[in-house]
Design a protein around this motif. Structure first.
Motif, PDB file in Angstrom:
ATOM      1  N   GLN A   1      -8.184 -13.801  11.936  1.00 52.41           N
ATOM      2  CA  GLN A   1      -6.721 -13.731  12.021  1.00 52.41           C
ATOM      3  C   GLN A   1      -6.085 -14.116  10.694  1.00 52.41           C
ATOM      4  O   GLN A   1      -5.123 -13.482  10.253  1.00 52.41           O
ATOM      5  N   LYS A   2      -6.605 -15.150  10.044  1.00 56.97           N
ATOM      6  CA  LYS A   2      -6.089 -15.557   8.728  1.00 56.97           C
ATOM      7  C   LYS A   2      -6.304 -14.451   7.696  1.00 56.97           C
ATOM      8  O   LYS A   2      -5.442 -14.203   6.855  1.00 56.97           O
ATOM      9  N   TRP A   3      -7.462 -13.802   7.759  1.00 63.49           N
ATOM     10  CA  TRP A   3      -7.779 -12.715   6.822  1.00 63.49           C
ATOM     11  C   TRP A   3      -6.794 -11.570   6.997  1.00 63.49           C
ATOM     12  O   TRP A   3      -6.239 -11.058   6.029  1.00 63.49           O
ATOM     13  N   ARG A   4      -6.568 -11.160   8.251  1.00 64.18           N
ATOM     14  CA  ARG A   4      -5.630 -10.059   8.519  1.00 64.18           C
ATOM     15  C   ARG A   4      -4.213 -10.430   8.092  1.00 64.18           C
ATOM     16  O   ARG A   4      -3.492  -9.609   7.529  1.00 64.18           O
ATOM     17  N   LYS A   5      -3.821 -11.676   8.331  1.00 67.17           N
ATOM     18  CA  LYS A   5      -2.485 -12.117   7.928  1.00 67.17           C
ATOM     19  C   LYS A   5      -2.355 -12.120   6.395  1.00 67.17           C
ATOM     20  O   LYS A   5      -1.325 -11.710   5.851  1.00 67.17           O
ATOM     21  N   ALA A   6      -3.400 -12.557   5.705  1.00 71.48           N
ATOM     22  CA  ALA A   6      -3.381 -12.550   4.236  1.00 71.48           C
ATOM     23  C   ALA A   6      -3.219 -11.129   3.720  1.00 71.48           C
ATOM     24  O   ALA A   6      -2.401 -10.869   2.832  1.00 71.48           O
ATOM     25  N   LEU A   7      -3.970 -10.186   4.288  1.00 72.46           N
ATOM     26  CA  LEU A   7      -3.854  -8.788   3.870  1.00 72.46           C
ATOM     27  C   LEU A   7      -2.453  -8.243   4.142  1.00 72.46           C
ATOM     28  O   LEU A   7      -1.865  -7.561   3.302  1.00 72.46           O
ATOM     29  N   LYS A   8      -1.918  -8.558   5.300  1.00 69.93           N
ATOM     30  CA  LYS A   8      -0.566  -8.096   5.655  1.00 69.93           C
ATOM     31  C   LYS A   8       0.461  -8.653   4.673  1.00 69.93           C
ATOM     32  O   LYS A   8       1.316  -7.916   4.173  1.00 69.93           O
ATOM     33  N   ASN A   9       0.375  -9.936   4.374  1.00 70.95           N
ATOM     34  CA  ASN A   9       1.318 -10.557   3.437  1.00 70.95           C
ATOM     35  C   ASN A   9       1.174  -9.980   2.032  1.00 70.95           C
ATOM     36  O   ASN A   9       2.179  -9.736   1.356  1.00 70.95           O
ATOM     37  N   LEU A  10      -0.050  -9.755   1.597  1.00 74.95           N
ATOM     38  CA  LEU A  10      -0.249  -9.173   0.269  1.00 74.95           C
ATOM     39  C   LEU A  10       0.317  -7.756   0.208  1.00 74.95           C
ATOM     40  O   LEU A  10       0.999  -7.404  -0.758  1.00 74.95           O
ATOM     41  N   HIS A  11       0.058  -6.960   1.230  1.00 76.95           N
ATOM     42  CA  HIS A  11       0.604  -5.589   1.246  1.00 76.95           C
ATOM     43  C   HIS A  11       2.129  -5.597   1.218  1.00 76.95           C
ATOM     44  O   HIS A  11       2.749  -4.773   0.564  1.00 76.95           O
ATOM     45  N   PHE A  12       2.734  -6.542   1.929  1.00 76.56           N
ATOM     46  CA  PHE A  12       4.189  -6.580   2.047  1.00 76.56           C
ATOM     47  C   PHE A  12       4.852  -7.275   0.855  1.00 76.56           C
ATOM     48  O   PHE A  12       5.819  -6.762   0.290  1.00 76.56           O
ATOM     49  N   LEU A  13       4.347  -8.440   0.476  1.00 78.19           N
ATOM     50  CA  LEU A  13       5.010  -9.262  -0.545  1.00 78.19           C
ATOM     51  C   LEU A  13       4.534  -8.968  -1.971  1.00 78.19           C
ATOM     52  O   LEU A  13       5.225  -9.302  -2.934  1.00 78.19           O
ATOM     53  N   CYS A  14       3.358  -8.374  -2.102  1.00 81.92           N
ATOM     54  CA  CYS A  14       2.794  -8.084  -3.432  1.00 81.92           C
ATOM     55  C   CYS A  14       2.360  -6.625  -3.487  1.00 81.92           C
ATOM     56  O   CYS A  14       1.232  -6.299  -3.886  1.00 81.92           O
ATOM     57  N   ALA A  15       3.275  -5.755  -3.107  1.00 85.24           N
ATOM     58  CA  ALA A  15       2.966  -4.325  -3.046  1.00 85.24           C
ATOM     59  C   ALA A  15       2.672  -3.772  -4.435  1.00 85.24           C
ATOM     60  O   ALA A  15       3.353  -4.092  -5.401  1.00 85.24           O
ATOM     61  N   CYS A  16       1.644  -2.965  -4.496  1.00 89.68           N
ATOM     62  CA  CYS A  16       1.251  -2.314  -5.745  1.00 89.68           C
ATOM     63  C   CYS A  16       1.790  -0.889  -5.762  1.00 89.68           C
ATOM     64  O   CYS A  16       2.226  -0.363  -4.737  1.00 89.68           O
ATOM     65  N   GLN A  17       1.752  -0.275  -6.923  1.00 95.95           N
ATOM     66  CA  GLN A  17       2.274   1.093  -7.058  1.00 95.95           C
ATOM     67  C   GLN A  17       1.383   2.128  -6.379  1.00 95.95           C
ATOM     68  O   GLN A  17       1.830   3.231  -6.098  1.00 95.95           O
ATOM     69  N   LYS A  18       0.144   1.792  -6.130  1.00 95.71           N
ATOM     70  CA  LYS A  18      -0.779   2.653  -5.399  1.00 95.71           C
ATOM     71  C   LYS A  18      -1.319   1.862  -4.217  1.00 95.71           C
ATOM     72  O   LYS A  18      -1.342   0.628  -4.252  1.00 95.71           O
ATOM     73  N   PRO A  19      -1.769   2.541  -3.170  1.00 96.51           N
ATOM     74  CA  PRO A  19      -2.362   1.820  -2.037  1.00 96.51           C
ATOM     75  C   PRO A  19      -3.555   0.978  -2.487  1.00 96.51           C
ATOM     76  O   PRO A  19      -4.239   1.318  -3.457  1.00 96.51           O
ATOM     77  N   VAL A  20      -3.787  -0.109  -1.762  1.00 95.90           N
ATOM     78  CA  VAL A  20      -4.916  -0.992  -2.046  1.00 95.90           C
ATOM     79  C   VAL A  20      -5.866  -0.939  -0.853  1.00 95.90           C
ATOM     80  O   VAL A  20      -5.446  -1.142   0.281  1.00 95.90           O
ATOM     81  N   ARG A  21      -7.119  -0.658  -1.134  1.00 97.40           N
ATOM     82  CA  ARG A  21      -8.155  -0.632  -0.097  1.00 97.40           C
ATOM     83  C   ARG A  21      -9.112  -1.784  -0.365  1.00 97.40           C
ATOM     84  O   ARG A  21      -9.629  -1.929  -1.472  1.00 97.40           O
ATOM     85  N   VAL A  22      -9.337  -2.587   0.664  1.00 98.14           N
ATOM     86  CA  VAL A  22     -10.185  -3.772   0.538  1.00 98.14           C
ATOM     87  C   VAL A  22     -11.408  -3.597   1.433  1.00 98.14           C
ATOM     88  O   VAL A  22     -11.274  -3.232   2.606  1.00 98.14           O
ATOM     89  N   ARG A  23     -12.573  -3.871   0.859  1.00 99.81           N
ATOM     90  CA  ARG A  23     -13.821  -3.827   1.627  1.00 99.81           C
ATOM     91  C   ARG A  23     -14.629  -5.079   1.350  1.00 99.81           C
ATOM     92  O   ARG A  23     -14.706  -5.539   0.205  1.00 99.81           O
ATOM     93  N   ARG A  24     -15.216  -5.638   2.406  1.00 94.76           N
ATOM     94  CA  ARG A  24     -16.241  -6.677   2.236  1.00 94.76           C
ATOM     95  C   ARG A  24     -17.566  -5.952   2.313  1.00 94.76           C
ATOM     96  O   ARG A  24     -17.868  -5.296   3.304  1.00 94.76           O
ATOM     97  N   CYS A  25     -18.337  -6.033   1.247  1.00 95.25           N
ATOM     98  CA  CYS A  25     -19.566  -5.245   1.182  1.00 95.25           C
ATOM     99  C   CYS A  25     -20.626  -5.982   0.371  1.00 95.25           C
ATOM    100  O   CYS A  25     -20.367  -7.020  -0.225  1.00 95.25           O
TER     101      CYS A  25
END
Length: 108
Positions: free
Chosen positions: A12-36
């Motif tokens: 839940q913390k991970w998903r919230k962090a991703l949501k906040n980063l997408h919303f508050l620190c939006a980049c000019q191109k989409p950001v795709r994150v993978r744990r690999c």
């Protein structure tokens, strides 16, 4: 080393962090994150593709280290969005971007 699996609270913390980063620190191109799987000496990396930023996080990292790495790598994407020609690794623009990403994740 085996992959680190997050418990439900960390997921839940991970998903919230991703949501906040997408919303508050939006980049000019989409950001795709993978744990690999990556080599053990690499925590994560960011690559600027034609149509998106690709962030890879080493799946063997514990939750807190993975979260710190996500913030670090997102700061690269954000700073490169501001100055794509000037892809400085850890300069002043990255520092400002890192601070913004840190606040987006840790300050609610």
């Amino acid at each position: 080393m085996a992959p680190f699996f997050m418990d439900k609270a960390d997921q839940q913390k991970w998903r919230k962090a991703l949501k906040n980063l997408h919303f508050l620190c939006a980049c000019q191109k989409p950001v795709r994150v993978r744990r690999c799987a990556t080599s053990s000496d690499i925590f994560g990396d960011t690559d600027l593709k034609d149509d998106h930023f690709a962030i890879r996080i080493n799946r063997e990292l514990d939750f807190q280290t993975a979260l710190d790495t996500l913030i670090h790598e997102w700061a690269h994407a954000l700073s490169w969005s501001e100055a794509p020609v000037f892809k400085e690794e850890h300069g002043p623009m990255w520092g400002v971007a890192f601070a913004a990403c840190y606040r987006a994740v840790h300050e609610e």
